[in-house]
Design a protein around this motif. Sequence first.
Motif, PDB file in Angstrom:
ATOM      1  N   ARG A  77      12.131   7.488  12.413  1.00 46.43           N
ATOM      2  CA  ARG A  77      12.670   8.767  11.939  1.00 46.43           C
ATOM      3  C   ARG A  77      12.969   8.747  10.438  1.00 46.43           C
ATOM      4  O   ARG A  77      13.823   9.482   9.949  1.00 46.43           O
ATOM      5  CB  ARG A  77      13.931   9.166  12.730  1.00 46.43           C
ATOM      6  N   HIS A  78      12.267   7.922   9.699  1.00 47.90           N
ATOM      7  CA  HIS A  78      12.396   7.839   8.246  1.00 47.90           C
ATOM      8  C   HIS A  78      11.159   8.470   7.604  1.00 47.90           C
ATOM      9  O   HIS A  78      10.028   8.040   7.878  1.00 47.90           O
ATOM     10  CB  HIS A  78      12.498   6.382   7.781  1.00 47.90           C
ATOM     11  N   ASN A  79      11.364   9.453   6.756  1.00 42.44           N
ATOM     12  CA  ASN A  79      10.261  10.163   6.115  1.00 42.44           C
ATOM     13  C   ASN A  79      10.323   9.977   4.598  1.00 42.44           C
ATOM     14  O   ASN A  79      11.341  10.296   3.972  1.00 42.44           O
ATOM     15  CB  ASN A  79      10.328  11.656   6.458  1.00 42.44           C
ATOM     16  N   LEU A  80       9.239   9.483   4.008  1.00 47.57           N
ATOM     17  CA  LEU A  80       9.191   9.272   2.557  1.00 47.57           C
ATOM     18  C   LEU A  80       9.170  10.617   1.840  1.00 47.57           C
ATOM     19  O   LEU A  80       8.301  11.453   2.091  1.00 47.57           O
ATOM     20  CB  LEU A  80       7.945   8.470   2.181  1.00 47.57           C
ATOM     21  N   ILE A  81      10.121  10.828   0.915  1.00 48.22           N
ATOM     22  CA  ILE A  81      10.177  12.099   0.184  1.00 48.22           C
ATOM     23  C   ILE A  81      10.036  11.923  -1.323  1.00 48.22           C
ATOM     24  O   ILE A  81       9.746  12.880  -2.039  1.00 48.22           O
ATOM     25  CB  ILE A  81      11.475  12.863   0.488  1.00 48.22           C
ATOM     26  N   GLU A  82      10.228  10.703  -1.821  1.00 47.14           N
ATOM     27  CA  GLU A  82      10.151  10.496  -3.272  1.00 47.14           C
ATOM     28  C   GLU A  82       9.846   9.032  -3.584  1.00 47.14           C
ATOM     29  O   GLU A  82      10.280   8.130  -2.867  1.00 47.14           O
ATOM     30  CB  GLU A  82      11.464  10.894  -3.950  1.00 47.14           C
ATOM     31  N   VAL A  83       9.095   8.832  -4.667  1.00 49.04           N
ATOM     32  CA  VAL A  83       8.842   7.490  -5.200  1.00 49.04           C
ATOM     33  C   VAL A  83       9.275   7.479  -6.658  1.00 49.04           C
ATOM     34  O   VAL A  83       8.938   8.386  -7.426  1.00 49.04           O
ATOM     35  CB  VAL A  83       7.349   7.105  -5.086  1.00 49.04           C
ATOM     36  N   LYS A  84      10.033   6.449  -7.041  1.00 48.82           N
ATOM     37  CA  LYS A  84      10.501   6.290  -8.416  1.00 48.82           C
ATOM     38  C   LYS A  84       9.813   5.068  -9.026  1.00 48.82           C
ATOM     39  O   LYS A  84      10.284   3.942  -8.878  1.00 48.82           O
ATOM     40  CB  LYS A  84      12.021   6.116  -8.435  1.00 48.82           C
ATOM     41  N   PRO A  85       8.674   5.293  -9.690  1.00 56.03           N
ATOM     42  CA  PRO A  85       7.905   4.150 -10.186  1.00 56.03           C
ATOM     43  C   PRO A  85       8.616   3.340 -11.260  1.00 56.03           C
ATOM     44  O   PRO A  85       8.403   2.124 -11.359  1.00 56.03           O
ATOM     45  CB  PRO A  85       6.632   4.809 -10.734  1.00 56.03           C
ATOM     46  N   ASP A  86       9.472   3.961 -12.065  1.00 56.97           N
ATOM     47  CA  ASP A  86      10.163   3.227 -13.130  1.00 56.97           C
ATOM     48  C   ASP A  86      11.108   2.171 -12.565  1.00 56.97           C
ATOM     49  O   ASP A  86      11.198   1.054 -13.087  1.00 56.97           O
ATOM     50  CB  ASP A  86      10.940   4.194 -14.028  1.00 56.97           C
TER      51      ASP A  86
END
Length: 441
Positions: free
Chosen positions: A248-257
């Motif tokens: 029940r975990h959905n990826l919503i954002e990636v912070k490449p820095d």
Amino acid sequence: MKAVKFLNTVSKTENISFRAFSVSSQCHADKHFRLLVVGGGAGGCGTASKFASKLGKGKVAVIEPTTTHYYQPMWTLVGGGLKTLEQSGRPMESLLPKEAAWFKEKVQSFQPDENSVTLESGDKLTYDYMVVAVGLQLRYDKIKGLLDAFETPGVCSNYSDKYVLKTAAAIKNFPNGGNALFTFPNTPIKCAGAPQKIMYISEEAFREAGKKANIEFHSSLAVLFGVKKYADALWKIVEQRGININLRHNLIEVKPDSKEAVFEHLDTKELITRPYDMLHVTPPMNTPPALGENKQLANEGGFLDVDKETLRHVKYPNIFGIGDCTSVPTAKTAAAVAGQLGIMRHNLGAVLAGKDPQAKYDGYTSCPLVTGRKTCVLAEFDFQAPPQPLETFPINQAKERVTMYMMKAHVMPQLYWYGLVKGWWEGPAIFRKLFRFGFSK
């Protein structure tokens, strides 16, 4: 449709000059076809190949903008460094039947009440019958920061020819003691087992290289796999290998820095941030807008609204669907397309002859769950609620086997290239009956 109508329709087009595989849509502009196939994936190629020779030259048209056809199930092995990207592709021209006209562009809109489609060039095509096989499109853009993150090391995805080679590099360059995250989105996707397959290959590679790794699977689903028999087997594998499962975990954002991935817990709405050294992303997917936004053809979810057994549209009797873009409630795999292709042969063939469709699809699909570079669990099941195993071999297919891996890596690609897309391979039902002495399961 009566035979007389068929002859009248043919007479309208028999004097028109067609050039197969034309790069110019203008030479085919405003033409009528006995059968229009929208999409050049496995379902589109297979359907066109089945009917083009029967209907004759110039009576079938295929709408497909890409010039390279990829066997996408191989991308798990490409990302794992076990196959090359070149091995997974063939020129589209080599797969389409020579009798068919090929329009190398996208459909801008469907007009089912007029039996027509409009291409992006503005040209309009009309048809007696249409098969919609437009597949799914990848929506990496729906995850904040992901497109920028793809420009950095360690962020990869086996679902695109643009990013699949980054997976092999991420595995090779993975640091000792690092974090490896694998995701499953909150939408229907192609091959629901693929997000796990690369995780198992990666874990094995890290282990054999002597690297310690914290491996996490973040899935929007409430289960590890949709069929209990195989889910039970996979739970044993992840426990043995020390893989952390987060449902029940959905990826919503990636912070490449900062090399962080942000997940939303779909039940509690809590945001969870996890650091990564490797991040394999399975993107959200949906049907192309021309279909998904067409209220006449699509259901509320944007999928072509067909009868799950006959594959015929629920409103338009001269429209059929095949593959990932349909509302059929089964896993979206090439194996499902093969099973549906046999139904298409019977049912579309029947209506072309003026008869009612009689064949019924049982929901067969398959997911070869690769668990390493030499092992595989061959999951086969139907679309019952809940899905039930529908296995071909008289053995326990939930067990990891080298033989199943060999079939996945070496036999299935040949069945695809020389059987499925050429309209010959309709799935293993006949072998299932032989192996099981006439019983269906």
